[in-house]
Design a protein around this motif. Structure first.
Motif, PDB file in Angstrom:
ATOM      1  N   ALA A  75      14.065  47.285  11.089  1.00  0.00           N
ATOM      2  CA  ALA A  75      14.452  47.015   9.686  1.00  0.00           C
ATOM      3  C   ALA A  75      13.462  46.060   9.010  1.00  0.00           C
ATOM      4  O   ALA A  75      12.962  46.350   7.912  1.00  0.00           O
ATOM      5  CB  ALA A  75      15.896  46.508   9.597  1.00  0.00           C
ATOM      6  N   LYS A 110      21.137  38.804  10.856  1.00  0.00           N
ATOM      7  CA  LYS A 110      20.180  39.886  11.117  1.00  0.00           C
ATOM      8  C   LYS A 110      18.916  39.612  10.318  1.00  0.00           C
ATOM      9  O   LYS A 110      18.912  38.820   9.378  1.00  0.00           O
ATOM     10  CB  LYS A 110      20.746  41.234  10.664  1.00  0.00           C
ATOM     11  N   ALA A 111      17.869  40.345  10.635  1.00  0.00           N
ATOM     12  CA  ALA A 111      16.630  40.305   9.855  1.00  0.00           C
ATOM     13  C   ALA A 111      16.359  41.719   9.343  1.00  0.00           C
ATOM     14  O   ALA A 111      16.750  42.691   9.994  1.00  0.00           O
ATOM     15  CB  ALA A 111      15.484  39.819  10.737  1.00  0.00           C
ATOM     16  N   GLU A 141      19.510  43.050   3.607  1.00  0.00           N
ATOM     17  CA  GLU A 141      19.419  44.518   3.535  1.00  0.00           C
ATOM     18  C   GLU A 141      18.005  44.940   3.116  1.00  0.00           C
ATOM     19  O   GLU A 141      17.566  44.721   1.978  1.00  0.00           O
ATOM     20  CB  GLU A 141      20.460  45.148   2.606  1.00  0.00           C
ATOM     21  N   SER A 142      17.348  45.585   4.045  1.00  0.00           N
ATOM     22  CA  SER A 142      15.939  45.946   3.828  1.00  0.00           C
ATOM     23  C   SER A 142      15.747  46.855   2.618  1.00  0.00           C
ATOM     24  O   SER A 142      14.729  46.745   1.917  1.00  0.00           O
ATOM     25  CB  SER A 142      15.351  46.597   5.084  1.00  0.00           C
TER      26      SER A 142
HETATM   27  N1  LIG Z   1      20.929  47.361   7.429  1.00  0.00           N
HETATM   28  C1  LIG Z   1      20.157  46.179   7.752  1.00  0.00           C
HETATM   29  C2  LIG Z   1      19.934  46.147   9.250  1.00  0.00           C
HETATM   30  C3  LIG Z   1      19.517  44.774   9.717  1.00  0.00           C
HETATM   31  C4  LIG Z   1      19.437  44.747  11.240  1.00  0.00           C
HETATM   32  O1  LIG Z   1      20.299  45.324  11.931  1.00  0.00           O
HETATM   33  N2  LIG Z   1      18.444  44.052  11.759  1.00  0.00           N
HETATM   34  C5  LIG Z   1      18.258  44.012  13.182  1.00  0.00           C
HETATM   35  C6  LIG Z   1      16.811  44.340  13.522  1.00  0.00           C
HETATM   36  S1  LIG Z   1      16.441  46.017  13.194  1.00  0.00           S
HETATM   37  C7  LIG Z   1      18.551  42.628  13.708  1.00  0.00           C
HETATM   38  O2  LIG Z   1      18.340  41.652  13.024  1.00  0.00           O
HETATM   39  N3  LIG Z   1      19.021  42.542  14.945  1.00  0.00           N
HETATM   40  C8  LIG Z   1      19.205  41.305  15.629  1.00  0.00           C
HETATM   41  C9  LIG Z   1      20.563  41.156  16.221  1.00  0.00           C
HETATM   42  O3  LIG Z   1      21.430  41.995  15.986  1.00  0.00           O
HETATM   43  O4  LIG Z   1      20.754  40.168  16.957  1.00  0.00           O
HETATM   44  C10 LIG Z   1      18.826  46.200   6.999  1.00  0.00           C
HETATM   45  O5  LIG Z   1      18.358  47.298   6.668  1.00  0.00           O
HETATM   46  O6  LIG Z   1      18.279  45.130   6.713  1.00  0.00           O
END
Ligand SMILES: N[C@@H](CCC(=O)N[C@@H](CS)C(=O)NCC(=O)O)C(=O)O
Length: 208
Positions: free
Chosen positions: A10, A50-51, A63-64
């Motif tokens: 993302a 999240k990032a 949200e990306s």
């Molecule tokens: N729908 C969100 C998805 C964000 C997301 O799931 N990010 C993941 C990386 S792809 C994350 O931060 N994962 C770390 C975790 O869950 O600990 C977007 O598009 O920004």
């Protein structure tokens, strides 16, 4: 403008976009393995933990897709269409389809093969992937049929929808996604790899 990122799909969409557009931003890498997504400071910016997260003056965005739209508007780029609203709706349709269906369809392969490897989380679970196959094929059929005779997902040109839909699927070979019967998806992904910022979206300091 600050962008908080980790080496995952993302944030990668956003990093590819700013590189492609030549947008200046302060890129702040979070150490997810050291708990960087769970600090009170980061949670105040992104309660999902999240990032990516974008901070632009007083604006804080998670949200990306929204982050990419904001960057395009600021940069005057039609990768998020703002003049032709029919195109905007078309891009929005595929961004929505991505989050509602495609991420869930290809996500298990991305997680089992790519995320686990990146973050040292052990080997892929074959049982998880066996159960996920039917759903992946269902939505791959939809995308493959849509991409017949097209190089891009929407508007007959590169848009942020391509970066969103391709961010997990680009790993299809390494992640063993069941795409053998979907030549249009494979062709579309190969075409995107010709874009330098997509081929190498990461800042210099990505060690993963
Ligand atoms: N729908 C969100 C998805 C964000 C997301 O799931 N990010 C993941 C990386 S792809 C994350 O931060 N994962 C770390 C975790 O869950 O600990 C977007 O598009 O920004």
């Amino acid at each position: 403008m600050k962008i908080y990122w980790i080496p995952a799909q993302a944030p990668m969409r956003v990093l590819a976009l700013i590189k492609h557009l030549g947008v200046e931003a302060e890129l702040i890498r979070i150490d997810a393995e050291a708990g960087g997504l769970h600090t009170p400071e980061y949670k105040a910016l992104n309660p999902n933990r999240k990032a990516p997260t974008l901070v632009d003056g007083d604006l804080v965005l998670f949200e990306s897709a929204a982050i990419m739209a904001h960057i395009c508007i600021k940069a005057g780029s039609d990768l998020w269409p703002t003049e032709n609203l029919a195109e905007q709706v078309e891009v929005l349709r595929w961004l929505s389809w991505n989050e509602g269906h495609w991420v869930g369809a290809v996500g298990p392969w991305y997680i089992e093969h790519i995320v686990k490897k990146t973050f040292n989380m052990g080997p892929p679970d074959a049982e998880v992937l066996k159960k996920a196959e039917k759903n992946c094929v269902k939505y791959a059929k939809v995308l493959d049929a849509h991409l017949e005779g097209k190089d891009f997902v929407a508007a007959n040109r590169l848009t942020i929808a391509d970066f969103s839909l391709a961010s997990m699927a680009r790993y299809w070979r390494e992640a063993e996604m069941p795409f053998a019967d979907f030549p249009n998806i494979i062709r579309w992904l190969a075409g995107l790899e010709q874009i330098p910022a997509w081929k190498n979206p990461w800042p210099e300091d990505k060690a993963a």
